[in-house]
Design a protein around this motif. Structure first.
Motif, short mmCIF file in Angstrom:
data_model
loop_
_atom_site.label_atom_id
_atom_site.label_comp_id
_atom_site.label_asym_id
_atom_site.label_seq_id
_atom_site.Cartn_x
_atom_site.Cartn_y
_atom_site.Cartn_z
N GLN A 106 6.93 18.24 11.62
CA GLN A 106 6.32 18.12 10.65
C GLN A 106 6.79 17.25 9.21
N GLU A 164 0.88 17.85 3.72
CA GLU A 164 0.96 17.20 4.85
C GLU A 164 0.89 15.70 3.77
N LYS A 165 1.88 15.15 5.09
CA LYS A 165 2.37 13.85 4.52
C LYS A 165 0.72 12.83 3.74
N SER A 166 -0.19 13.01 5.47
CA SER A 166 -1.53 11.91 5.68
C SER A 166 -2.26 12.50 4.94
N LYS A 181 -1.08 12.19 1.38
CA LYS A 181 -1.56 9.98 0.55
C LYS A 181 -2.75 9.71 0.57
N ASP A 183 -3.94 8.53 -3.82
CA ASP A 183 -4.80 7.70 -3.30
C ASP A 183 -6.32 8.05 -4.24
N GLY A 227 -0.92 2.17 -0.39
CA GLY A 227 -1.02 2.36 1.03
C GLY A 227 0.76 1.87 1.49
N GLY A 228 0.53 2.11 3.24
CA GLY A 228 1.68 1.87 3.44
C GLY A 228 2.60 3.05 3.87
N ASP A 229 3.53 2.94 5.24
CA ASP A 229 3.82 4.95 5.35
C ASP A 229 5.11 5.74 4.73
N ASP A 230 5.25 4.43 3.89
CA ASP A 230 6.27 5.39 2.88
C ASP A 230 5.39 5.69 0.99
N GLU A 240 3.65 6.81 -6.27
CA GLU A 240 2.61 7.50 -5.11
C GLU A 240 3.44 9.49 -5.54
#
Length: 207
Positions: free
Chosen positions: A64, A86-88, A91, A95, A104-107, A112
């Motif tokens: 994970q 956890e990553k999401s 994020k 935000d 935004g974006g995956d990385d 951030e």
């Protein structure tokens, strides 16, 4: 007194750890609410003493992708502490902190990661303050570092540090949420001498 065995910690100690978890999580959520300028709710944290090898599984598997904030602990109590998310969820939190201005974006951008470092700093600081208040011990965090990687890889950092002492780890799992439920994992790794100090300062006989 470094011969203390984490296998034999008393029920009283678990009650105290849960109380520290409750107060620390409450303080952390208050700090987070102020930072985000919105109400953040919290579920009662779970306190577990686990085999190191089971920690990654609890977080959804060692593969994970997690964001981890790692800091040292100094003063009367020495060791280290981690906050993993956890990553999401990270994020979403970032935000919020950046008031919707996150790229935004995956990385994760440097900005951030810096925002998450600050969140981790505030949350872990609230936990350490609770521990300090309850024990009357002076406890100071070192500047935090942040990493994004698989849970297993992030956990290998304290695992190396902890390996000389045993394979048990103290995990405080907190769920907090605004419109999104977020699992945060606090890992407290005092040196074994520090466990003795914490227990003694709370009036609990050291086994």
């Amino acid at each position: 007194m470094s011969g203390i065995s984490l296998e034999k910690v008393s029920e009283n100690y678990y009650d105290v750890l849960k109380e520290i978890g409750n107060i620390g999580a409450g303080n952390a959520m208050t700090a987070l609410s102020q930072m985000l300028q919105c109400k953040v709710d919290m579920k009662v944290p779970q306190v577990k003493l686990l085999d190191f090898s089971d920690v990654g599984t609890l977080m959804g598997g060692e593969e994970q992708i997690m964001l981890g904030v790692f800091l040292g602990v100094e003063g009367d109590v020495t060791g280290s502490m981690m906050f993993l998310i956890e990553k999401s969820c990270a994020k979403h939190l970032i935000d919020k902190v950046m008031m919707g201005m996150a790229p935004g974006g995956d990385d994760f951008s440097e900005m951030e990661l810096s925002a998450m470092q600050e969140v981790g700093n505030i949350i872990t600081g609230a936990y350490l303050n609770s521990l300090s208040t309850l024990t009357n011990l002076k406890i100071y965090p070192t500047p935090p570092s942040v990493a994004v990687d698989m849970a297993g890889a992030i956990l290998s950092v304290p695992a190396i540090h902890f390996g000389v002492m045993g394979d048990k780890i103290l995990l405080i799992q907190s769920q907090f949420y605004d419109e999104v439920e977020i699992d945060g994992y606090f890992i407290l790794i005092p040196d074994l001498d520090s466990y003795s100090k914490i227990l003694t300062s709370l009036g609990i006989p050291v086994v």
